[in-house]
Every structure is written in C-alpha cells, then in structure tokens.
Design a protein around this motif. Structure first.
Motif, PDB file in Angstrom:
ATOM      1  N   SER A 296      92.149  59.867  47.531  1.00 24.06           N
ATOM      2  CA  SER A 296      92.058  58.389  47.359  1.00 24.06           C
ATOM      3  C   SER A 296      91.376  57.687  48.625  1.00 24.06           C
ATOM      4  CB  SER A 296      93.241  57.772  46.726  1.00 24.06           C
ATOM      5  OG  SER A 296      92.963  56.246  46.452  1.00 24.06           O
ATOM      6  N   PHE A 297      92.124  58.040  49.634  1.00 24.58           N
ATOM      7  CA  PHE A 297      91.711  57.500  50.979  1.00 24.58           C
ATOM      8  C   PHE A 297      90.071  57.661  51.377  1.00 24.58           C
ATOM      9  CE2 PHE A 297      91.199  58.126  55.483  1.00 24.58           C
ATOM     10  CZ  PHE A 297      91.163  56.848  56.083  1.00 24.58           C
ATOM     11  N   ARG A 298      90.044  59.084  51.264  1.00 25.01           N
ATOM     12  CA  ARG A 298      88.574  59.557  51.409  1.00 25.01           C
ATOM     13  C   ARG A 298      87.744  58.823  50.367  1.00 25.01           C
ATOM     14  NH1 ARG A 298      89.402  65.824  52.968  1.00 25.01           N
ATOM     15  NH2 ARG A 298      90.406  65.599  55.116  1.00 25.01           N
ATOM     16  N   ALA A 299      87.688  58.809  49.226  1.00 29.91           N
ATOM     17  CA  ALA A 299      86.991  58.288  48.381  1.00 29.91           C
ATOM     18  C   ALA A 299      86.792  56.722  48.776  1.00 29.91           C
ATOM     19  CB  ALA A 299      87.632  58.340  46.866  1.00 29.91           C
ATOM     20  N   THR A 300      87.963  56.096  49.166  1.00 31.55           N
ATOM     21  CA  THR A 300      87.745  54.642  49.364  1.00 31.55           C
ATOM     22  C   THR A 300      86.949  54.178  50.544  1.00 31.55           C
ATOM     23  OG1 THR A 300      90.066  54.179  48.597  1.00 31.55           O
ATOM     24  CG2 THR A 300      89.235  52.450  49.873  1.00 31.55           C
ATOM     25  N   VAL A 301      87.387  55.269  51.613  1.00 36.89           N
ATOM     26  CA  VAL A 301      86.435  55.294  53.051  1.00 36.89           C
ATOM     27  C   VAL A 301      84.876  55.566  52.566  1.00 36.89           C
ATOM     28  CG1 VAL A 301      85.794  56.320  55.080  1.00 36.89           C
ATOM     29  CG2 VAL A 301      88.259  55.643  54.310  1.00 36.89           C
ATOM     30  N   VAL A 302      84.475  56.336  51.803  1.00 36.89           N
ATOM     31  CA  VAL A 302      83.259  56.546  51.426  1.00 36.89           C
ATOM     32  C   VAL A 302      82.543  55.284  50.904  1.00 36.89           C
ATOM     33  CG1 VAL A 302      81.669  58.085  49.755  1.00 36.89           C
ATOM     34  CG2 VAL A 302      83.562  59.253  51.222  1.00 36.89           C
ATOM     35  N   GLU A 303      83.440  54.679  49.815  1.00 32.72           N
ATOM     36  CA  GLU A 303      82.988  53.633  49.146  1.00 32.72           C
ATOM     37  C   GLU A 303      82.839  52.499  49.880  1.00 32.72           C
ATOM     38  OE1 GLU A 303      81.788  51.516  45.603  1.00 32.72           O
ATOM     39  OE2 GLU A 303      82.308  53.571  45.727  1.00 32.72           O
ATOM     40  N   VAL A 304      83.669  52.067  50.984  1.00 34.47           N
ATOM     41  CA  VAL A 304      83.496  51.036  52.000  1.00 34.47           C
ATOM     42  C   VAL A 304      82.240  51.404  52.881  1.00 34.47           C
ATOM     43  CG1 VAL A 304      84.318  50.193  54.130  1.00 34.47           C
ATOM     44  CG2 VAL A 304      85.942  50.829  51.882  1.00 34.47           C
TER      45      VAL A 304
ATOM     46  N   SER B 258      84.028  47.718  63.848  1.00 35.00           N
ATOM     47  CA  SER B 258      84.527  47.025  62.584  1.00 35.00           C
ATOM     48  C   SER B 258      84.959  47.897  61.342  1.00 35.00           C
ATOM     49  CB  SER B 258      83.431  45.978  62.619  1.00 35.00           C
ATOM     50  OG  SER B 258      82.270  46.977  62.288  1.00 35.00           O
ATOM     51  N   ARG B 259      83.925  49.002  61.106  1.00 43.11           N
ATOM     52  CA  ARG B 259      84.340  49.745  60.283  1.00 43.11           C
ATOM     53  C   ARG B 259      85.729  50.578  60.386  1.00 43.11           C
ATOM     54  NH1 ARG B 259      79.001  52.641  57.634  1.00 43.11           N
ATOM     55  NH2 ARG B 259      77.725  50.560  57.459  1.00 43.11           N
ATOM     56  N   ASN B 260      85.933  50.825  61.620  1.00 40.89           N
ATOM     57  CA  ASN B 260      87.104  51.706  61.944  1.00 40.89           C
ATOM     58  C   ASN B 260      88.351  50.557  61.730  1.00 40.89           C
ATOM     59  OD1 ASN B 260      85.871  53.994  62.621  1.00 40.89           O
ATOM     60  ND2 ASN B 260      85.653  53.429  64.895  1.00 40.89           N
TER      61      ASN B 260
ATOM     62  N   GLY C 146      70.313  54.917  60.254  1.00 37.38           N
ATOM     63  CA  GLY C 146      70.375  55.616  61.450  1.00 37.38           C
ATOM     64  C   GLY C 146      71.598  55.370  62.299  1.00 37.38           C
ATOM     65  N   GLU C 147      71.585  56.099  63.277  1.00 35.82           N
ATOM     66  CA  GLU C 147      72.584  55.964  64.366  1.00 35.82           C
ATOM     67  C   GLU C 147      72.147  55.689  65.586  1.00 35.82           C
ATOM     68  OE1 GLU C 147      76.025  56.134  63.196  1.00 35.82           O
ATOM     69  OE2 GLU C 147      75.391  56.810  61.170  1.00 35.82           O
ATOM     70  N   LEU C 148      73.066  54.614  66.616  1.00 30.99           N
ATOM     71  CA  LEU C 148      72.871  54.486  67.820  1.00 30.99           C
ATOM     72  C   LEU C 148      73.930  54.542  68.741  1.00 30.99           C
ATOM     73  CD1 LEU C 148      70.176  51.512  67.756  1.00 30.99           C
ATOM     74  CD2 LEU C 148      69.825  53.869  68.334  1.00 30.99           C
ATOM     75  N   VAL C 149      73.795  54.991  69.783  1.00 31.98           N
ATOM     76  CA  VAL C 149      74.963  55.000  70.774  1.00 31.98           C
ATOM     77  C   VAL C 149      74.454  54.360  71.940  1.00 31.98           C
ATOM     78  CG1 VAL C 149      76.626  56.165  72.158  1.00 31.98           C
ATOM     79  CG2 VAL C 149      75.891  57.105  69.833  1.00 31.98           C
ATOM     80  N   LEU C 150      74.875  53.174  72.039  1.00 34.30           N
ATOM     81  CA  LEU C 150      74.409  52.223  73.306  1.00 34.30           C
ATOM     82  C   LEU C 150      75.642  51.812  74.116  1.00 34.30           C
ATOM     83  CD1 LEU C 150      71.974  50.294  71.395  1.00 34.30           C
ATOM     84  CD2 LEU C 150      71.544  51.936  72.949  1.00 34.30           C
ATOM     85  N   ASP C 151      75.843  52.080  75.449  1.00 38.31           N
ATOM     86  CA  ASP C 151      76.885  52.073  76.389  1.00 38.31           C
ATOM     87  C   ASP C 151      77.984  52.123  75.613  1.00 38.31           C
ATOM     88  OD1 ASP C 151      74.919  50.835  78.232  1.00 38.31           O
ATOM     89  OD2 ASP C 151      75.238  48.892  77.336  1.00 38.31           O
ATOM     90  N   ALA C 152      78.287  53.431  75.186  1.00 37.44           N
ATOM     91  CA  ALA C 152      79.744  53.960  74.538  1.00 37.44           C
ATOM     92  C   ALA C 152      79.895  53.155  73.273  1.00 37.44           C
ATOM     93  CB  ALA C 152      80.770  53.796  75.578  1.00 37.44           C
ATOM     94  N   MET C 153      79.024  52.475  72.916  1.00 41.58           N
ATOM     95  CA  MET C 153      79.092  51.873  71.573  1.00 41.58           C
ATOM     96  C   MET C 153      78.470  52.304  70.471  1.00 41.58           C
ATOM     97  SD  MET C 153      81.380  49.268  71.644  1.00 41.58           S
ATOM     98  CE  MET C 153      82.132  48.037  72.814  1.00 41.58           C
ATOM     99  N   HIS C 154      79.186  52.759  69.436  1.00 44.61           N
ATOM    100  CA  HIS C 154      78.501  53.420  68.302  1.00 44.61           C
ATOM    101  C   HIS C 154      78.166  52.482  67.115  1.00 44.61           C
ATOM    102  CE1 HIS C 154      78.629  57.259  65.410  1.00 44.61           C
ATOM    103  NE2 HIS C 154      77.452  56.836  65.734  1.00 44.61           N
ATOM    104  N   TRP C 155      76.723  52.449  66.857  1.00 42.80           N
ATOM    105  CA  TRP C 155      76.183  51.577  65.701  1.00 42.80           C
ATOM    106  C   TRP C 155      75.756  52.335  64.469  1.00 42.80           C
ATOM    107  CZ3 TRP C 155      75.648  45.806  66.613  1.00 42.80           C
ATOM    108  CH2 TRP C 155      75.989  45.651  67.689  1.00 42.80           C
TER     109      TRP C 155
END
Length: 469
Positions: free
Chosen positions: A29-37, A154-156, A123-132
């Motif tokens: 359920s947690f994984r399904a909720t994370v996917v949904e989020v 924020s997602r974490n 897409g994904e961006l890693v800028l100054d140790a920040m993951h976007w």
C-alpha cells in the motif's frame, strides 16, 4: 525445557499471522501510494508549465515580466486554516526564448544554475547536490521553452509522512491487537478449562462419560476418544480387582489342603501316616502350581493377550477337575457321579477358563449339599451344542434369587466352608468369553439345583455330529 502453553502458542501464531499479512500489505500500500503521489506531483508540474504557457499567450511575456519585476515575482504564500500556518508553493518555473535567454522565472528558481534545458517532457536535474524533477514544455508559436521543476526533498517530506501514516498505526496497533488476541484466545479456550475442571472433579472409578453436549464440535472427537480410553482403563482396573479376588478364591482350597497335610505330618508319630500326609501335601502343592498357571492364563485371556481359541475336549477337562477335587470330595463325604459322552466333546475356547468354569460349578454344588449328599456332573451333546450340567440335592435356590448368585461376593446362606462368593462370578465371566449360556433350574428330583451351561461346539465337531445324525 518445558513446552509452551497452548494459549501462548495460539496468541503468538495469530499475531505472527497478522504481521505476515499486514506488513506486506502495508508495504504494498505504501509503494502504491508513493507511486500515486509521484504521478500527482508530475501532473502538477505539467499543469504548472501549461498554466505559464497560457498566461504568456494571454498577457504576453513582457507584461508578465513587468508585473514580476514589481512584485519580485515572489512565489505566492498560501494559508491553510486547518493547519494554522503558511506553506510555500514548491513548484518553480523558468521561461527562456529561442536563444536561451531567460525571459521570466520564479523566485525559487532564481538560484538554480542555468544549464541546458532537458528534452521535452519529464526529466531529472542534479544541481548543487539538489535533485530536481522537471517538466519541459516548448511553444513553437511563441518561440519559448518553459521549464517547471520541483525539488525531490519536498517529495521526500511527503514520503516520510506516508511512512508515518502507514507505520505508526501498525506500531501502535500491534500491542493493542496482541492484547485483544490474548483475550480472544483465553475466551476461546474456556471450554478446555471447563473440561479440565470436570476431569479434576471426576470421582475415582467413575464410569460416567464426559458430557459431549456442551463442548465445541472440534473437541468432541477428542472427548469421545477420552471417554473410550477412560472406559478401557476402568475395565482394566476392574479386571485387576477381579483377578486379585479370583486369586484369593482359587488358591484358598489347595493352600488349606497343604496346611492340613503339613500339620498332620508334623503331629503324626506313625511313619506311614507321615509319608501319606507328605504325599498329599505334594499333590496339593502340585495342584496349587497348576492353579496359579491357570489363573495367569485367565488374566492373559481377559487382557486380550491370547491370540486365538484352541480346540478343547470338555471330557478331558472334566476328568482333570474331578481328580483335582478328589480330596475336598472325600473330606466333605459327598457322593460325586460323572456322566460323559462316548465321543470327544470338542469346543473352541480356553482350556484354563473352561477348567475354572467346571471346577467352580462343582465346588459350588459341593458347598451346598449336606454331608452324605450327592452331586452329579453330566456332559452331553445336543445338536450343535455341548451341555454341561451340575446337579445337586441341596436346598436349591428360589427362582426370584437366581439372578443374584452371579454377583461378585454374593454368598447363599448355609454354604459349607469360608468361600468369598466369587465362584459363580468366575463361571459367568468364562461363559461370556465362550459365548455360552447359563441356565438355573430345579433338580430333576424336585429338590436341589441344576446348573446348565450350553457352549457351541467346535465347527468340525459340529459337522461330524450333523453327518452322523
């Protein structure tokens, strides 16, 4: 190491089963909720990019930039009344023209380095140790590219909140579940407590079965087996008690005879009388040894140790019994007559048991006739049945009391000697072993008693009887 109690085992098995089921379900359920989020967050990114594109189309990028300069394009702050505090929107954006120059961007994107714009879509961006997490939207008509992004931290935060939402109820609920399971197990096992209390209060030697009506269906096969085992145990104890009484009854006569002969030998001054007494003592002791062997055989028979019936000639057993009782017959001054058929009278049974039956029938008759009285032992064949009759001219037994004489320790008044009232009980038990029938009638002369035992003949002996007929 002592075995774990049933309550403890059931409680932990139920809790372990719940954990095995609920923990994987919680993870799924947690994984399904994370996917949904994540899907919702991605949808918000895409929607933000399209909203900016729509604003640019409607107002123009210059008008939007002018407004942004006046307001420093700070991201709006929202107040959540229920929470009572302000939260900042976490989606930022940047608008670049065809040359890559930034035409418009949100304040929370101002510090993000200007790198090559990812290809269109997510897409994904890693800028100054920040993951976007980013979403790129190109508008060829306006010649602009819109980049909407959201930091993964924020997602974490949402993920950690989901962990708490899923794990905290489980962690707090498991102790409560354990308490409820313990209570349910104790309540469910209450019939076992009642059963244990019933067995504790059961009187020793009681043959009353444990009542099955008030027990759950799952316990009824066990209780039925327990009742059967208790009945067998009581039968075994009863056999032991009967055997002890039978030993005292069966050994009394040869022991008494031996003691009398020994006393005679000790008190006699005549060598011939002494030798005679010792010879009779030897005979009595030989009879005692044979009697002990017979009693042991009877005990094995009752315990089911005998493998099968043997073919037994009742004539031979009758002769052995008469020889064994010769001394009491002489001492009591009783006339004993014996009538035997000319052909063997063969039955299937146990020689020791049949010898005890004949001996006790004759001894019972000897005890109840007066001195100088008469006892007749008669064996004959009637159709497919061997008939044993012991007839005496004693006082007899009234018809209404004849069923009582087979009771253990029952003694008719006026009997000779110090018997224990077990003889006819032994006769009845041996008759039951051989599927025989016992009848009590008046003696043919009108005075005395006739005890009759009908035993089925052995198969071969029966066939021979039928062919001769």
């Amino acid at each position: 190491m002592s075995a774990a109690s049933l309550r403890w085992r059931l409680g932990w098995l139920v809790i372990a089963t719940l954990a095995v089921v609920l923990v994987p379900l919680g993870i799924i359920s947690f994984r399904a909720t994370v996917v949904e989020v994540n899907e919702l967050s991605d949808g918000r990114l895409a929607q933000s990019a399209r909203t900016v594109d729509l604003l640019v189309r409607e107002a123009g990028i210059d008008a939007l930039r002018e407004r942004a300069d006046r307001a420093a394009f700070a991201p709006p702050r929202l107040t959540i009344p229920a929470a009572g505090h302000e939260v900042e929107t976490e989606v930022g954006f940047r608008v670049t023209d065809a040359s890559g120059a930034v035409r418009l961007e949100s304040a929370n994107f101002a510090d993000v380095p200007r790198v090559a714009v990812p290809s269109e879509g997510f897409g994904e961006l890693v800028l100054d140790a920040m993951h976007w997490r980013t979403y790129t939207l190109r508008d060829p008509a306006l010649g602009i590219t819109i980049l909407a992004g959201e930091r993964y931290d924020s997602r974490n935060d949402i993920t950690r909140a989901l962990w708490l939402d899923h794990a905290l109820p489980l962690l707090l609920g498991m102790p409560l579940v354990a308490m409820l399971v313990g209570w349910a197990v104790r309540r469910g096992l209450r019939p076992l407590d009642r059963l244990a209390d019933t067995l504790r209060r059961r009187a020793p030697g009681s043959r009353e079965p444990v009542d099955l009506a008030q027990l759950p269906p799952e316990l009824q096969p066990m209780i039925a087996a327990l009742n059967d085992q208790l009945a067998r145990l009581e039968d075994a104890l009863e056999r032991e008690r009967r055997f002890s009484a039978d030993v005292a009854h069966e050994l009394r006569t040869p022991i008494t005879t031996s003691l009398i002969n020994v006393e005679t030998a000790i008190g006699s001054h005549d060598r011939a009388d002494t030798e005679l007494a010792l010879s009779q003592t030897q005979q009595a002791l030989t009879m005692l040894a044979r009697r002990v062997e017979q009693l042991l055989a009877l005990a094995r028979i009752e315990a089911g140790a005998a493998a099968a019936h043997a073919r037994v000639d009742l004539r031979e057993i009758a002769m052995e019994v008469i020889d064994e009782l010769a001394q009491p017959i002489a001492d009591w001054n009783v006339e004993l007559s014996l009538s035997l058929p000319p052909q063997p009278l063969v039955v299937e049974g146990f020689a020791a048991g049949l010898a005890a039956l004949l001996r006790n029938l004759v001894e019972n008759a000897l005890r109840h006739v007066p001195r100088g009285g008469a006892v007749e032992l008669r064996l004959e064949r009637q159709a497919d049945t061997a008939v044993i009759e012991v007839i005496d001219n004693g006082p007899g037994i009234a018809p209404e009391r004849r069923d009582e004489v087979f009771a253990r320790f029952h003694r008719e008044p006026g009997g000779r000697g110090d018997g224990y009232g077990l003889g006819l009980s032994i006769v009845q038990r041996v008759a039951q072993m051989h599927r025989a029938r016992i009848e009590l009638d008046d003696a043919p002369g009108g005075r005395g008693l006739c005890m009759r035992v009908r035993i089925p003949l052995a198969r071969m002996n029966r066939d021979a009887t039928q062919s001769s007929a």
